[in-house]
Design an enzyme around this catalytic site. Structure first.
Site, short mmCIF file in Angstrom:
data_model
loop_
_atom_site.label_atom_id
_atom_site.label_comp_id
_atom_site.label_asym_id
_atom_site.label_seq_id
_atom_site.Cartn_x
_atom_site.Cartn_y
_atom_site.Cartn_z
N CYS A 47 45.95 9.10 22.50
CA CYS A 47 46.67 10.02 21.72
C CYS A 47 47.84 9.43 21.19
O CYS A 47 48.02 8.15 21.35
CB CYS A 47 47.37 11.10 22.88
N HIS A 50 48.61 10.16 31.47
CA HIS A 50 47.30 9.86 30.68
C HIS A 50 46.93 8.57 31.35
O HIS A 50 47.64 7.62 31.68
CB HIS A 50 47.62 9.77 29.14
N GLU A 56 45.58 5.70 29.81
CA GLU A 56 46.37 4.57 29.24
C GLU A 56 48.01 4.34 29.75
O GLU A 56 48.15 3.29 30.10
CB GLU A 56 46.54 4.56 27.72
N CYS A 81 50.25 7.72 23.76
CA CYS A 81 49.74 6.45 24.39
C CYS A 81 49.53 5.29 23.34
O CYS A 81 49.88 4.21 23.86
CB CYS A 81 48.32 6.83 25.23
#
Length: 155
Positions: free
Chosen positions: A113, A85, A87, A116
């Site tokens: 999410c 991801h 992040e 993260c």
């Protein structure tokens, strides 16, 4: 993608950093969603990341991630996705280069999410600024607020 301001006014810091995140998202090689994150400290970018396959793995858009290449519905079989991801990549890049992100702000094009969110909490980031909601944002928001991290959505 970049907002034009009336009367040629300079963008505020939120618009400035989110615009940069939106440009960074164009580097994503994910077939499903282009996401980016920018980590800022003292109004300076200290790290950034976008979503895609891990370093050295065939890019998602080249068939590297079987989930992204399939017709599975959004939000389903997430554990089969091998992509990192945005992040996560921004946090890992800072660590890779020995840059402390304690007390920083992360600008991300989507609400983080749960995975993260946990990384954001453990990394010492103090504020999350995001643009677009994601289906897990209720849990993420609750966790972030429970530890005193500021979370703001901007348009």
């Amino acid at each position: 993608m970049i907002k034009k301001n009336k009367n040629n006014k300079r963008p505020d810091w939120d618009d400035y950093f989110m615009s940069i995140a939106e440009v960074i998202s164009t580097r994503s090689n994910c077939l499903r969603r282009h996401v980016a994150a920018v980590i800022v400290k003292d109004e300076r970018i200290i790290s950034s990341g976008y979503n895609g396959t891990p370093r050295g793995i065939k890019n998602c858009n080249e068939g590297g991630c079987p989930r992204c290449s399939s017709n599975v519905q959004s939000g389903h079989k997430l554990t089969e996705c091998i992509c990192c991801h945005a992040e996560e990549n921004a946090i890992v890049q800072a660590a890779y280069h020995g840059i402390s992100i304690k007390g920083a702000t992360i600008y991300t094009t989507y609400c983080p999410c749960l995975l993260c969110t946990k990384m954001i909490i453990n990394s010492g980031i103090k504020e999350v600024v995001y643009k677009t909601n994601y289906h897990m944002d209720e849990i993420s928001e609750k966790l972030l607020k429970s530890v005193g991290i500021i979370i703001r959505q901007i348009s």
